[in-house]
Design an enzyme around this catalytic site. Structure first.
Site, short mmCIF file in Angstrom:
data_model
loop_
_atom_site.label_atom_id
_atom_site.label_comp_id
_atom_site.label_asym_id
_atom_site.label_seq_id
_atom_site.Cartn_x
_atom_site.Cartn_y
_atom_site.Cartn_z
CG ASP A 1 0.01 -0.06 2.62
OD1 ASP A 1 1.55 0.00 2.70
OD2 ASP A 1 -0.38 -0.18 3.43
CG HIS B 1 19.65 2.66 -18.94
ND1 HIS B 1 18.86 2.78 -19.38
CD2 HIS B 1 20.41 3.85 -19.08
CE1 HIS B 1 18.66 3.77 -19.79
NE2 HIS B 1 19.15 4.65 -20.32
CG ASP C 1 24.18 10.45 -16.65
OD1 ASP C 1 23.36 11.24 -15.77
OD2 ASP C 1 23.62 9.98 -16.96
CG ASP D 1 20.91 14.01 -18.20
OD1 ASP D 1 22.06 13.18 -17.14
OD2 ASP D 1 20.39 13.65 -19.16
CG HIS E 1 25.34 6.00 -25.38
ND1 HIS E 1 25.59 7.42 -25.34
CD2 HIS E 1 26.33 5.89 -24.27
CE1 HIS E 1 26.59 8.41 -24.45
NE2 HIS E 1 26.96 7.30 -24.15
CG HIS F 1 18.58 13.39 -23.87
ND1 HIS F 1 18.25 14.32 -23.05
CD2 HIS F 1 19.63 12.51 -23.29
CE1 HIS F 1 18.87 13.97 -21.78
NE2 HIS F 1 19.63 12.87 -21.68
CG HIS G 1 15.78 11.01 -21.85
ND1 HIS G 1 15.60 9.64 -21.73
CD2 HIS G 1 16.63 11.42 -21.81
CE1 HIS G 1 16.43 9.30 -21.17
NE2 HIS G 1 17.70 9.96 -21.55
CD GLU H 1 23.83 12.10 -22.15
OE1 GLU H 1 23.57 10.98 -21.71
OE2 GLU H 1 22.39 12.25 -22.64
CE1 TYR I 1 29.95 4.30 -20.04
CE2 TYR I 1 29.54 4.58 -23.57
CZ TYR I 1 29.23 5.38 -21.80
OH TYR I 1 28.73 5.84 -21.75
NE ARG J 1 27.30 8.77 -19.74
CZ ARG J 1 25.98 7.77 -18.98
NH1 ARG J 1 26.76 6.66 -19.67
NH2 ARG J 1 25.87 7.54 -18.11
CD GLU K 1 24.42 13.40 -19.65
OE1 GLU K 1 24.21 12.85 -18.21
OE2 GLU K 1 22.93 14.03 -20.18
N1 GLY Z 1 20.97 10.74 -17.28
C1 GLY Z 1 20.05 9.96 -18.44
C2 GLY Z 1 21.07 10.51 -19.74
O1 GLY Z 1 22.22 11.19 -19.42
O2 GLY Z 1 20.55 10.31 -20.99
MN MN Z 2 21.96 12.51 -20.18
MN MN Z 3 22.61 11.95 -18.02
#
Ligand code: GLY
Ligand code: MN
Ligand code: MN
Length: 459
Positions: free
Chosen positions: A57, A261, A278, A289, A368, A372, A379, A403, A407, A425, A427
């Site tokens: 709940d 992720h 991140d 972000d 990737h 975005h 996003h 970004e 890897y 990464r 960003e």
């Molecule tokens: N934190 C999600 C991305 O960088 O797209």
């Molecule tokens: Mn991002």
């Molecule tokens: Mn990010």
């Protein structure tokens, strides 16, 4: 899903600026713009996000629907907004929860029907319990229903039942909704170009996000868990005014950095690893972000530094070219080119560079996109391609991330042994300006020497 009719609807007659000046109400101005595009034969319907169950709940903290926030600022669940362009008395109808003292004692205050005009600007309000009864009547005289199907099944059912009932009520003698259209292509193009108020909000979110990363760097120690580091970062977010991060924070040490992720954040950080963070603060419903990657022990190893420098070079070259008119796809092309060339120079990919790009061999290590849109959603919304082409030209007021990353996942056979488990990464969030771009997240260092200076240095 494209809605060609909305695209070709008549030009707005009420500009956002003129209406904002007249009323001082940004949300009203946005509704007016959307309604101009929909036209007086249409009606637009937007439902609030449902509350989401976590376990038994217990519920997650409620996050309002971004479209509803954008159009009204209304933050409660169990609400439906109906826009009736050109309606003389009530172009903005809101269905919402009624006030209820017993429930408000448990769950907090509600605007309620009586205060919907004063607090949300609705021209007419009904209890949400009357949605099924009132909606078909309100749709009378409109031939097009603008509603985004497939997001919330319960809301879909209510919308379709109202659509059918409105047709039955009209009995073919009066106009009734005869088609369902996607409202989001128009709305999301509006959301893509940020107004000055939104840029201010994003500036704040980005500054607070950067402060969280700086605190994270300073507090990093070998032996701490990833979630302890996450707590340091999010503590700083909340001190800066964030109710929560804009998305689950990724804090991955060692090979966890190669899981794009990774949000478990439960391992222990060790000397010799780099940690990829991140994380972004959501302040006033807009989010930053940011990704930074830093050495847990305070110094990059030679191999880590080689990869770090290459990602940084790709990121900076991409940022350097951003200006109005540049095609969106050029940004990714730039990072791919720099990274592919660098990996060939290191002997990790086979050249020549144009061939490697064509064969997409870089995708084993950079799998990737480069960015975005960013805004009320991490996003954020808006098309990435226009007019059947692959990209679109950048415009002032767009905000997005840059970004790139590299890897070397341990399970990837092509990962060279010296580099296995390294994930980097970098960003940043950028605003397209009249003559270039502004990096909104520049308060957090990314030059490796600067990073090494503050990692572990405490506050
Ligand atoms: N934190 C999600 C991305 O960088 O797209
Ligand atoms: Mn991002
Ligand atoms: Mn990010």
């Amino acid at each position: 899903m494209q809605n060609p009719e909305a695209e070709t609807a008549e030009e707005p007659t009420v500009t956002e600026t003129s209406l904002r000046e007249a009323t001082g109400d940004l949300h009203a101005a946005r509704r007016a713009r959307l309604m101009d595009r929909i036209g007086t034969t249409g009606a637009a319907l937007f439902g609030a996000n449902p509350a989401r169950n976590r376990s038994n709940d217990t519920y997650y903290a409620y996050r309002p629907s971004s479209d509803l926030l954008y159009l009204s600022g209304f933050e409660e669940p169990e609400a439906v907004m109906l826009l009736l362009p050109g309606h003389e008395e009530h172009p903005f109808v809101l269905f919402l929860r009624e006030r209820d003292l017993k429930l408000e004692i448990w769950d907090g205050p509600r605007v309620g029907v009586e205060r919907a005009r004063e607090m949300v600007g609705a021209d007419k309000a009904f209890p949400i319990s009357e949605l099924e009864e009132q909606l078909p009547k309100l749709l009378a005289g409109r031939t097009k229903l603008f509603y985004a199907l497939g997001i919330d099944e319960a809301m879909d059912g209510a919308a379709i039942r109202a659509y059918r009932k409105a047709q039955r009520l009209a009995r073919g003698r009066a106009p009734a909704p005869m088609s369902i259209h996607e409202p989001r292509d128009v709305l999301h193009e509006m959301r893509l170009i940020k107004a000055p108020e939104e840029i201010d909000a994003l500036r704040t979110a980005c500054r607070v996000s950067a402060e969280g990363h700086v605190r994270g760097m300073r507090m990093t120690r070998p032996g701490m868990t990833e979630f302890e580091l996450q707590a340091e970062i999010e503590y700083q977010f909340q001190r800066g005014g964030a109710r929560s991060p804009g998305y689950p924070s990724i804090v991955g040490g060692g090979a966890n950095a190669c899981v794009l992720h990774y949000i478990e954040n439960r391992d222990t950080l060790e000397d010799g690893q780099v940690v990829l963070v991140d994380a972004g603060a959501e302040v006033g419903w807009y989010t930053g972000d940011i990704t930074r990657t830093w050495p847990v022990g305070g110094t990059f190893s030679g191999h880590q530094r080689m990869i770090y420098d290459l990602v940084l070079q790709a990121q900076m070259e991409a940022i350097r070219i951003i200006k109005p008119g540049l095609d969106w796809t050029e940004i990714h092309k730039t990072t791919v080119h720099v990274i592919t060339e660098g990996l060939i120079d290191m002997g990790i990919l086979e050249g020549p560079v144009e061939q490697a790009i064509e064969d997409k061999t870089f995708k084993k290590f950079f799998m990737h996109g480069t960015g975005h849109w960013l805004g009320i959603d991490v996003h954020d919304v808006g098309a990435y391609a226009l007019d059947g082409k692959k990209g679109r030209p950048l415009e002032p007021g767009m905000v997005f991330t840059v970004e790139p990353g590299i890897y070397f996942h341990p399970e990837e056979e092509a990962s060279p042994s010296d580099f296995v488990g390294i994930g980097v990464r970098i960003e940043d969030d950028v605003l397209v300006t009249e003559d270039g771009c502004e990096v909104l997240t520049s308060h957090v260092p990314k030059e490796p020497e600067e990073i090494e200076e503050i990692v572990g240095a405490d506050l």
